[in-house]
Design an enzyme around this catalytic site. Structure first.
Site, PDB file in Angstrom:
ATOM      1  N   ARG A 118       0.807  -1.235   0.000  1.00 58.81           N
ATOM      2  CA  ARG A 118       0.000   0.000   0.000  1.00 58.81           C
ATOM      3  C   ARG A 118       0.836   1.280   0.000  1.00 58.81           C
ATOM      4  O   ARG A 118       0.349   2.354   0.352  1.00 58.81           O
ATOM      5  CB  ARG A 118      -1.000   0.028   1.159  1.00 58.81           C
ATOM      6  CG  ARG A 118      -1.967  -1.136   1.112  1.00 58.81           C
ATOM      7  CD  ARG A 118      -3.210  -0.881   1.921  1.00 58.81           C
ATOM      8  NE  ARG A 118      -4.075  -2.037   1.841  1.00 58.81           N
ATOM      9  CZ  ARG A 118      -4.023  -3.066   2.678  1.00 58.81           C
ATOM     10  NH1 ARG A 118      -3.171  -3.056   3.688  1.00 58.81           N
ATOM     11  NH2 ARG A 118      -4.845  -4.080   2.519  1.00 58.81           N
ATOM     12  N   LYS A 140       3.757  11.235 -11.250  1.00 61.21           N
ATOM     13  CA  LYS A 140       2.870  10.391 -12.074  1.00 61.21           C
ATOM     14  C   LYS A 140       3.592   9.071 -12.316  1.00 61.21           C
ATOM     15  O   LYS A 140       4.730   9.056 -12.793  1.00 61.21           O
ATOM     16  CB  LYS A 140       2.571  11.056 -13.413  1.00 61.21           C
ATOM     17  CG  LYS A 140       1.453  12.068 -13.343  1.00 61.21           C
ATOM     18  CD  LYS A 140       1.039  12.457 -14.748  1.00 61.21           C
ATOM     19  CE  LYS A 140      -0.043  13.524 -14.714  1.00 61.21           C
ATOM     20  NZ  LYS A 140      -0.378  14.012 -16.066  1.00 61.21           N
ATOM     21  N   GLU A 182      10.348  17.256 -24.936  1.00 59.44           N
ATOM     22  CA  GLU A 182       9.671  17.686 -23.693  1.00 59.44           C
ATOM     23  C   GLU A 182      10.228  19.031 -23.224  1.00 59.44           C
ATOM     24  O   GLU A 182       9.525  19.805 -22.569  1.00 59.44           O
ATOM     25  CB  GLU A 182       9.832  16.628 -22.595  1.00 59.44           C
ATOM     26  CG  GLU A 182       9.296  15.235 -22.944  1.00 59.44           C
ATOM     27  CD  GLU A 182       7.783  15.063 -22.780  1.00 59.44           C
ATOM     28  OE1 GLU A 182       7.065  16.067 -22.612  1.00 59.44           O
ATOM     29  OE2 GLU A 182       7.328  13.899 -22.833  1.00 59.44           O
ATOM     30  N   LYS A 224       8.341  22.681 -14.495  1.00 54.94           N
ATOM     31  CA  LYS A 224       7.444  21.580 -14.125  1.00 54.94           C
ATOM     32  C   LYS A 224       7.122  21.627 -12.638  1.00 54.94           C
ATOM     33  O   LYS A 224       5.970  21.414 -12.231  1.00 54.94           O
ATOM     34  CB  LYS A 224       8.045  20.218 -14.498  1.00 54.94           C
ATOM     35  CG  LYS A 224       7.109  19.085 -14.082  1.00 54.94           C
ATOM     36  CD  LYS A 224       7.226  17.818 -14.865  1.00 54.94           C
ATOM     37  CE  LYS A 224       6.125  16.845 -14.424  1.00 54.94           C
ATOM     38  NZ  LYS A 224       6.152  15.575 -15.130  1.00 54.94           N
ATOM     39  N   GLU A 234      -3.665  17.133 -11.083  1.00 55.49           N
ATOM     40  CA  GLU A 234      -4.228  17.495 -12.383  1.00 55.49           C
ATOM     41  C   GLU A 234      -5.722  17.793 -12.322  1.00 55.49           C
ATOM     42  O   GLU A 234      -6.513  17.275 -13.114  1.00 55.49           O
ATOM     43  CB  GLU A 234      -3.918  16.399 -13.421  1.00 55.49           C
ATOM     44  CG  GLU A 234      -3.988  16.937 -14.838  1.00 55.49           C
ATOM     45  CD  GLU A 234      -3.424  15.986 -15.883  1.00 55.49           C
ATOM     46  OE1 GLU A 234      -2.272  15.551 -15.740  1.00 55.49           O
ATOM     47  OE2 GLU A 234      -4.144  15.698 -16.835  1.00 55.49           O
ATOM     48  N   ARG A 238      -2.306  21.413 -14.487  1.00 50.82           N
ATOM     49  CA  ARG A 238      -1.291  20.396 -14.790  1.00 50.82           C
ATOM     50  C   ARG A 238      -1.555  19.738 -16.151  1.00 50.82           C
ATOM     51  O   ARG A 238      -0.629  19.250 -16.792  1.00 50.82           O
ATOM     52  CB  ARG A 238      -1.224  19.347 -13.670  1.00 50.82           C
ATOM     53  CG  ARG A 238      -0.132  18.322 -13.942  1.00 50.82           C
ATOM     54  CD  ARG A 238       0.292  17.504 -12.759  1.00 50.82           C
ATOM     55  NE  ARG A 238       1.325  16.562 -13.160  1.00 50.82           N
ATOM     56  CZ  ARG A 238       1.999  15.789 -12.339  1.00 50.82           C
ATOM     57  NH1 ARG A 238       1.761  15.856 -11.048  1.00 50.82           N
ATOM     58  NH2 ARG A 238       2.919  14.961 -12.782  1.00 50.82           N
ATOM     59  N   ASN A 242       0.416  18.164 -20.769  1.00 48.74           N
ATOM     60  CA  ASN A 242       0.105  17.148 -21.781  1.00 48.74           C
ATOM     61  C   ASN A 242       0.069  17.721 -23.186  1.00 48.74           C
ATOM     62  O   ASN A 242      -0.460  17.068 -24.111  1.00 48.74           O
ATOM     63  CB  ASN A 242      -1.245  16.498 -21.477  1.00 48.74           C
ATOM     64  CG  ASN A 242      -1.170  15.634 -20.242  1.00 48.74           C
ATOM     65  OD1 ASN A 242      -0.234  14.880 -20.084  1.00 48.74           O
ATOM     66  ND2 ASN A 242      -2.149  15.766 -19.370  1.00 48.74           N
ATOM     67  N   HIS A 245       0.402  15.498 -26.212  1.00 47.97           N
ATOM     68  CA  HIS A 245       0.355  14.096 -25.786  1.00 47.97           C
ATOM     69  C   HIS A 245      -0.860  13.339 -26.311  1.00 47.97           C
ATOM     70  O   HIS A 245      -0.790  12.129 -26.495  1.00 47.97           O
ATOM     71  CB  HIS A 245       0.385  14.014 -24.249  1.00 47.97           C
ATOM     72  CG  HIS A 245       1.754  14.258 -23.669  1.00 47.97           C
ATOM     73  ND1 HIS A 245       2.465  15.415 -23.904  1.00 47.97           N
ATOM     74  CD2 HIS A 245       2.546  13.502 -22.866  1.00 47.97           C
ATOM     75  CE1 HIS A 245       3.626  15.353 -23.266  1.00 47.97           C
ATOM     76  NE2 HIS A 245       3.708  14.205 -22.627  1.00 47.97           N
ATOM     77  N   HIS A 249       0.100  10.149 -27.980  1.00 53.46           N
ATOM     78  CA  HIS A 249      -0.270   8.832 -27.449  1.00 53.46           C
ATOM     79  C   HIS A 249      -0.980   8.010 -28.517  1.00 53.46           C
ATOM     80  O   HIS A 249      -0.818   6.788 -28.593  1.00 53.46           O
ATOM     81  CB  HIS A 249      -1.182   8.986 -26.221  1.00 53.46           C
ATOM     82  CG  HIS A 249      -0.440   9.387 -24.972  1.00 53.46           C
ATOM     83  ND1 HIS A 249      -1.078   9.744 -23.810  1.00 53.46           N
ATOM     84  CD2 HIS A 249       0.886   9.482 -24.709  1.00 53.46           C
ATOM     85  CE1 HIS A 249      -0.175  10.043 -22.895  1.00 53.46           C
ATOM     86  NE2 HIS A 249       1.023   9.895 -23.411  1.00 53.46           N
ATOM     87  N   HIS A 262       8.369   8.049 -27.172  1.00 54.86           N
ATOM     88  CA  HIS A 262       7.388   8.942 -26.560  1.00 54.86           C
ATOM     89  C   HIS A 262       7.636  10.401 -26.981  1.00 54.86           C
ATOM     90  O   HIS A 262       6.723  11.106 -27.399  1.00 54.86           O
ATOM     91  CB  HIS A 262       7.461   8.794 -25.034  1.00 54.86           C
ATOM     92  CG  HIS A 262       6.545   9.728 -24.311  1.00 54.86           C
ATOM     93  ND1 HIS A 262       5.181   9.581 -24.294  1.00 54.86           N
ATOM     94  CD2 HIS A 262       6.799  10.848 -23.588  1.00 54.86           C
ATOM     95  CE1 HIS A 262       4.636  10.550 -23.592  1.00 54.86           C
ATOM     96  NE2 HIS A 262       5.591  11.346 -23.149  1.00 54.86           N
TER      97      HIS A 262
END
Ligand code: NAD
Ligand code: GLY
Length: 364
Positions: A118, A140, A182, A224, A234, A238, A242, A245, A249, A262
């Protein structure tokens, strides 16, 4: 060495950036709370940096897990290998996981840390430019699903980020360029001064001049860290991180994980977002041309794979995490260095943009 701080109250942490930091155990030791340290890396990075990493944590009970290399292994099966290694070695809740590698290793290790018993501590030691400027910062974590990238994961902040810019010397040119995508992203989102700096300093970055690389990593991390501090989970701004992206993606998913890097998907996606913004009349043709020139100067693609179709783009984009009520939400721009999130664009222009770019790609 430069140290920045990600300000998140009791989850705040430092980002140390500099040359030779893999030789500085005093930087990581304050962030290891228990006695057990599991270093997670892959078969490419292990021969290069595992010995140094083991030396960094020599005062602890260390173990390692060496994963196969590649985006196609960023999945639940590989994640399970980390859990198996932790359980076999009887790692307890006070253990620390160390991600030694690029974004793939960082995302898998972070998610393992988020979910093992956990939640346990972890430290990011990013070794690609992309990981140093983006994926190691902000918490993330996660893995891909065959139906969508990064669809399974958790927010889980590291205890510390140690970015040794010397590790970038062993990166191949294609991976360096993918990281620069990026970096360009931060300029486009909300740092026009950085965009201009990149227009001047791209040759120095591509030649891996240490001062240029260090500056790009520091400024990207600062940009960032500010966004993450303002919106960790987010709920709003935030999402700007992206930029490119959603298109990217779709390209990564459609072309099979690992075929397009990526950063390459993000580069092409940023140009697609800029083109749609231009069609909307929000940026002008000269601004669009500056964006295209900078992306191309970095050795990055601006056109999607010719084999993709409009339907494929729209189908994959429809499962993006930003979407609400079936509308594809995109990061678009109303000026160079001024992005915003929107589902209030002309859907016909989105289709036109994708079709135009597929045609250009087929004709190239
Ligand atoms: P990667 O982790 O696959 O690394 C790229 C390649 O470089 C790999 O083959 C790796 O083994 C090799 N490598 C790593 N360090 C090296 C070094 N110093 N010298 C030589 N080779 C080295 O790819 P990446 O570009 O670092 O990361 C991409 C991943 O990051 C994607 O899965 C993406 O979804 C994720 N990402 C996550 C976030 C986030 O916020 N969590 C942000 C951006 C990207
Ligand atoms: N790379 C996007 C984010 O960290 O939010």
């Amino acid at each position: 060495m430069k140290t920045l701080q990600v300000e998140l109250e009791d989850r705040s942490y430092p980002i140390h950036i500099g040359e030779g930091l893999l030789d500085r155990p005093e930087l990581v030791m304050p962030h290891v709370h228990g006695k057990q340290v599991m270093i997670v890396t892959n078969e490419t990075i292990a021969p290069l940096y595992l010995d140094k990493a083991l030396h960094l944590f020599q005062d602890y009970e260390t173990a390692t897990v060496i994963l196969p290399d590649g985006e196609e292994y960023k999945n639940l099966e590989t994640l399970n290998r980390v859990f198996t290694a932790l359980l076999e070695k009887h790692f307890n809740r006070r253990c620390t996981l160390v991600a030694l590698g690029g974004g793939v290793i960082g995302d898998i290790t972070g998610f393992a840390a988020a979910s093992y018993q956990r939640g346990v501590n972890f430290i990011q030691i990013p070794t690609t430019l992309l990981a140093q400027v983006d994926s190691s910062v902000g918490g993330k974590t996660g893995v891909n699903h065959p139906l969508g990238k990064n669809m399974i994961g958790a927010f889980h902040q590291p205890q510390c980020v140690l970015a040794d810019t010397r590790t970038l010397n062993t990166l191949d040119d294609r991976q360096l360029s993918a990281g620069i995508a990026e970096v360009i992203k931060y300029g486009l989102i909300n740092d026009p001064g950085f965009f201009t700096w990149l227009e001047t300093n791209m040759p120095a970055l591509l030649q891996r001049k240490p001062e240029a690389l260090a500056y790009a990593v520091e400024r990207s991390c600062a940009d960032k860290a500010a966004v993450v501090a303002a919106d960790e989970r987010e709920a709003g701004m935030r999402a700007l991180l992206n930029l490119g992206h959603t298109f990217g993606h779709a390209i990564e998913t459609a072309s099979g994980y690992g075929n397009w890097l990526h950063g390459e998907g993000v580069a092409c996606g940023m140009f697609m977002a800029a083109t749609l913004s231009c069609h909307q009349g929000w940026i002008d043709a000269a601004q669009l041309q500056r964006i295209k020139a900078l992306i191309q100067q970095a050795g990055l693609p601006v056109l999607p794979p010719a084999s993709m179709s409009l339907a494929q783009f729209l189908d994959i984009m429809a499962v993006d995490k930003k979407n609400i009520d079936k509308k594809i939400r995109l990061i678009l721009m109303k000026d160079l260095g001024q992005c915003f999130i929107s589902d209030n664009y002309d859907h016909a222009l989105l289709q036109q943009t994708i079709e135009e770019m597929l045609t250009a790609s087929q004709q190239a």
